[in-house]
Design a protein around this motif. Structure first.
Motif, short mmCIF file in Angstrom:
data_model
loop_
_atom_site.label_atom_id
_atom_site.label_comp_id
_atom_site.label_asym_id
_atom_site.label_seq_id
_atom_site.Cartn_x
_atom_site.Cartn_y
_atom_site.Cartn_z
N UNK A 310 0.81 -1.22 0.00
CA UNK A 310 0.00 0.00 0.00
C UNK A 310 0.85 1.28 0.00
N UNK A 311 2.15 1.14 -0.26
CA UNK A 311 3.05 2.30 -0.20
C UNK A 311 2.99 3.11 -1.49
N UNK A 312 1.83 3.66 -1.81
CA UNK A 312 1.62 4.38 -3.07
C UNK A 312 2.57 5.56 -3.19
N UNK A 313 2.75 6.32 -2.12
CA UNK A 313 3.59 7.52 -2.21
C UNK A 313 5.04 7.18 -2.52
N UNK A 314 5.51 6.08 -2.01
CA UNK A 314 6.87 5.66 -2.34
C UNK A 314 6.96 5.25 -3.80
N UNK A 315 5.93 4.60 -4.33
CA UNK A 315 5.92 4.21 -5.74
C UNK A 315 5.91 5.46 -6.63
N UNK A 316 5.09 6.44 -6.27
CA UNK A 316 5.03 7.67 -7.04
C UNK A 316 6.39 8.36 -7.05
N UNK A 317 7.04 8.36 -5.92
CA UNK A 317 8.37 8.98 -5.83
C UNK A 317 9.37 8.25 -6.72
N UNK A 318 9.30 6.93 -6.73
CA UNK A 318 10.18 6.14 -7.61
C UNK A 318 9.91 6.48 -9.07
N UNK A 319 8.64 6.55 -9.44
CA UNK A 319 8.28 6.87 -10.83
C UNK A 319 8.79 8.26 -11.22
N UNK A 320 8.63 9.21 -10.32
CA UNK A 320 9.13 10.56 -10.60
C UNK A 320 10.63 10.54 -10.86
N UNK A 321 11.34 9.73 -10.12
CA UNK A 321 12.80 9.71 -10.21
C UNK A 321 13.29 9.06 -11.50
N UNK A 322 12.60 8.02 -11.98
CA UNK A 322 13.08 7.30 -13.17
C UNK A 322 12.32 7.70 -14.43
#
Length: 927
Positions: A310-322
């Motif tokens: 459920x760590x959506x915000x961490x996934x969004x941060x990863x997507x932003x970075x790559x």
């Protein structure tokens, strides 16, 4: 003398009569089991004869047999045994279980491929599990016994029978690597060996039924060019031989255990054969300096994100970075994670190079579904004509880059055409044993069951290592579009393999025409701390010991920076809920000061509950706490604002809130009605736990104690409770966590005391002299009696420290309001003693006298239901939780309530680093 011998004989008889009784009982049990087994076998044979050549669904014999299924005593007893619950209360959530209670190993509703080849469909129509063969292997019997559903039992039985018949997969596979050697099986002669200077450097294995053919295949699997047989069953492997000279043939005359008419070497005498393996090529691929621009068009990468949790915000941060518009982003969300899927779905509307696949699986650690998922992803991506990609790289929600996407793109462009997979090393036999590749596994009920030992196919080189891969398009297309004997055989083999994604691609690559296009690097740095991370973590979802890496923390930053000059582009694992500081530091390291001063940089929110999740993902205990928080908040708010009474309506969300890598409580979002106006409003309340831990004697050894707490879902890898709020109910598995600074070693006694002053259990623990984080889980009978529990520590029978914790009564049962009978069953405490032993002798030392009053109150409380039960819960929760603040999503007239968007702790306040709307904008800095 005679009389003494008689007395001695009598004593001997008395001494051993109990052993005689036990032997009689065992013999009787064996006779009973044999009778049942042969009865079942005769009926199965009769059934097969009755079906005959018409097939399993035709003819009156089938109909008659089907009507008699309920009369099979053997099947009935098996099903009764296999379906016993064994629990002592409401079932708890299984981390590996499907919410609907069924296995989910299909890609979608339209794909109906049977996971069991050649299975008898007629058997599936029966309402009872029916084995098609004699099943006697202990692993298979254990798996079938433990499986819960008739369907899973049947599938396990079918796989076991095919396994016994050697029909699960081909036993011989072709090898198409153009680098393979000549003269497979060619005999090279008898050669000398020495104990202190072995002739063949690849090590040996004992093969009980050894033959030259078996030894040759054993060494071929390990990637060696030569196989040597010595002293009968010793099989040696190596790249060279003969350094000690040749022997006469009579020195190699020991008969082979598996074929007595041929010989398998002798004492320090080796019969040497060619394996036909040839060369192993691993292409060098050093890091290309960033100042060198590779020639030709830059490669396009498809980043495949396989997401769970459920760590959506961490996934969004990863997507932003790559994120880079030049590349593609293919996202698979586990079929049980609807919250993650809903939150990420809007990305498709904003960005045409982002896709969330609809072919979703419920993947479990180590399961065949992981490989099936990769094959499904590759099939969909190969057929997607508008995406022209060169490389396939898989990532998870716990990956994070340690170099920019620009560096990665340049690197892969420089080595275009190569495949990047990390191999295990040189000791393939050890790898096979450790990984369980020599065992047959089958996945159903979201569990990986071990069936028994197996022989791997001959004729191929086995390889494997990491399941984090980087595949070139040409090899990926070969994997999913061609149907040669190698691929078809490997796909059949790996359907029944533990951790298949850690070996399938490696083995296919090493035996295919692409065998020379391999780089021993998966572009990942993994944080392995095996002493801490390998403690059989996954026994609840697989019949094998499993390991997983540890999280990186801020103390690892310097270590990460040391890999700047190495061809590693991602690291794992990262969890913002464990350490967000390390992620912030990596961003600064990679992208400079782009985020300095960014709003909510040190804050992190993670969803724990959402009302749209169906069925509910949370335990009944959590739902009980969440609704209590909502009621308490609605009741407290009018005290600060007269004439503003609130009636709570619906629980919407619950989020974890962390600040500076410290847990700062839960955020409860709910709707309520303002009684004075009838208006419906949406509120968010911040609740924070209280801590009840104290050291009564801070001198001596107890001065070392730093923390003492009770929770559940303890993670031995990260030494934290995954039940972050430590929300405990009657059916929790409790764990005591204690933290110590270095000092003198000593032993302390621990006692657990329930709300009625019953001493549930007491035991001793040894505290070592080093810095130490310990955890102890007592096996208490459940349900636990609700109320305030106490854990006391004693040193020399004197209480020196204690902590208290709440076991709340539950107002929900299986996600629904609890019934009268379930409430009484759940809140009355265990039927007997907590541990089968009375610890009341410790009362005087612990100063907990018996209390009839507390016992009477506990009996009365156990009868409470409905509103009385809620009031009981709401009287207990404030003892351990404080309501800190409340905000509103709408603008209200209530002066005591601020807007959530303007409240820093609120989940609705701005969080630019994890805002999905910034992906693809100029704020995204992955380029």
């Amino acid at each position: 003398m005679a009389s003494s011998r008689v007395v001695s004989t009598r004593r001997l008889c008395v001494r051993y009569k109990y052993f005689f009784y036990v032997a009689v009982v065992i013999l009787a049990l064996q006779v009973f089991l044999a009778y049942n087994f042969y009865s079942m076998k005769e009926e199965n044979q009769a059934e097969e004869e009755a079906v005959g050549s018409k097939g399993p669904h035709e003819g009156p014999a089938f109909k008659q047999k089907e009507s008699e299924r309920g009369k099979n005593p053997s099947s009935s007893s098996n099903d009764k045994l296999n379906n016993e619950n064994g629990g002592k209360g409401p079932p708890l959530d299984d981390p590996g279980a499907d919410p609907n209670g069924q296995a989910s190993n299909k890609l979608d509703g339209n794909q109906n491929e049977d996971p069991i080849p050649a299975a008898d469909e007629g058997v599936r129509r029966f309402s009872k599990y029916q084995p098609r063969c004699n099943i006697s292997g202990k692993e298979a019997v254990s798996a079938i016994t433990r499986a819960k559903s008739v369907q899973c039992k049947q599938e396990l039985a079918d796989v076991t029978c095919l396994h016994n018949e050697k029909k699960l997969y081909p036993l011989q596979l072709p090898r198409f690597c153009p680098l393979k050697g000549q003269g497979l099986g060619e005999y090279m002669g008898c050669y000398k060996d020495k104990l202190n200077d072995r002739d063949m450097e690849g090590g040996f294995s004992d093969i009980e039924d050894s033959t030259p053919e078996r030894c040759i295949n054993h060494c071929l699997r390990g990637g060696f060019n030569y196989a040597g047989l010595q002293y009968g069953k010793e099989c040696w492997c190596g790249e060279n031989y003969g350094k000690h000279g040749k022997f006469a043939e009579e020195h190699c005359g020991t008969p082979c255990p598996g074929q007595s008419n041929i010989t398998c070497g002798g004492y320090l005498a080796t019969r040497v054969f060619r394996t036909g393996h040839g060369k192993t090529v691993r292409q060098p691929a050093p890091l290309t300096p960033s100042r060198e621009e590779p020639e030709g068009e830059q490669v396009k990468i498809v980043f495949v994100l396989t997401l769970n949790g459920r760590q959506v915000r961490q996934v969004v941060r990863l997507l932003r970075t790559i994120y880079d518009p030049h590349h593609y982003y293919y996202i698979h969300v586990d079929s049980r994670q609807e919250f993650m899927y809903r939150e990420l779905l809007p990305l498709e509307q904003r960005l045409d190079n982002v896709m969330l696949t609809r072919r979703r699986l419920a993947t479990i650690w180590g399961g065949a579904s992981l490989l099936q998922a990769h094959l499904a992803f590759l099939t969909e991506l190969i057929s997607k004509d508008d995406w022209h990609w060169d490389y396939y790289i898989n990532l998870s929600e716990s990956d994070y880059p340690i170099k920019t996407v620009t560096h990665l793109t340049r690197y892969l462009t420089a080595y275009k055409g190569l495949n990047f997979l990390k191999s295990h090393g040189k000791d393939t036999p050890r790898f096979i044993k450790k990984q369980g590749l020599d065992q047959t596994f089958y996945e159903c009920e979201n569990h990986l069951w071990r069936i028994g030992h197996r022989s791997l196919p001959s004729g191929i080189r086995v390889d494997g290592g990491s399941d984090w891969i980087c595949l070139h398009h040409d090899f990926a297309r070969y994997i999913v579009t061609e149907k040669d004997g190698l691929l078809e055989g490997l796909k059949a083999l790996y359907k029944y393999t533990l951790l298949p994604a850690e070996s399938f691609f490696h083995t296919a690559l090493q035996n295919s025409r692409f065998c020379s296009d391999s780089v021993d690097n998966n572009l990942h740095l993994t944080n392995w701390r095996r002493k801490q991370g390998c403690k059989c973590q996954y026994k609840h979802i697989v019949d094998w010991c499993g390991c997983s890496p540890n999280d990186f923390k801020i103390t690892d930053l310097e270590r990460l920076m040391k890999y700047e000059e190495k061809p590693l582009f991602f690291a794992r694992k990262f969890e913002a809920v464990v350490s967000q500081e390390i992620i912030n530091s990596l961003d600064v390291y990679l992208f400079g000061h782009l985020q300095q001063g960014l709003t909510a940089l040190s804050s992190y929110w993670q969803n724990e509950f959402h009302h749209l999740d169906t069925p509910p993902k949370n335990r009944d205990t959590q739902l009980t706490f969440y609704h209590s928080f909502m009621r308490i908040a609605a009741d407290l708010l009018p005290r600060h604002q007269p004439d503003s009474g609130l009636r709570p309506l619906k629980l919407l969300e619950v989020n974890l809130f962390l600040e500076g890598d410290h847990f700062h409580g839960l955020l409860v979002l709910f709707t309520a009605e303002v009684l004075s106006t009838g208006r419906e409003v949406t509120l968010e309340t911040h609740v924070h736990p209280k801590h009840y831990y104290s050291v009564l004697d801070s001198k001596g050894p107890m001065a070392r104690m730093q923390f003492l707490e009770v929770g559940s879902d303890f993670d031995p890898k990260e030494l934290i409770f995954r039940n972050y709020g430590r929300l405990l109910g009657p059916y929790e598995d409790l764990t005591l966590r204690h933290v110590w600074s270095p000092g003198k070693e000593f032993t302390v006694s621990v006692a657990w005391i329930d709300p009625t002053n019953v001493i549930a259990v007491s035991y001793d623990i040894m505290i070592p002299g080093t810095t130490f984080v310990g955890s102890h889980k007592p096996s208490l009978s459940r349900p636990l009696r609700p109320g305030v529990w106490t854990v006391k520590l004693m040193l020399n029978m004197t209480v020196v420290a204690e902590t208290q914790f709440l076991v709340t009564p539950i107002t929900f049962y299986q996600g629904q309001p609890i019934s009268v009978s379930a409430a009484q069953r759940s809140h009355a405490g265990p039927p007997g003693l907590y541990m089968g032993k009375d610890f009341s002798g410790l009362r005087s030392y612990l100063k907990v006298p018996p209390s009839p009053q507390l016992e009477e109150e506990a009996v009365a409380n156990a009868r409470k239901v409905g509103r009385d039960l809620e009031l009981w819960v709401d009287s207990l929760v404030p003892l351990f939780w404080v309501t800190k603040d409340t905000c509103s999503l709408e603008k209200l007239e209530l002066t005591a309530v601020s807007r959530c968007r303007e409240t820093p702790w609120s989940s609705r306040s701005p969080d630019p680093k994890s805002d999905i709307n910034t992906i693809g904008s100029k704020l995204a800095f992955g380029r």
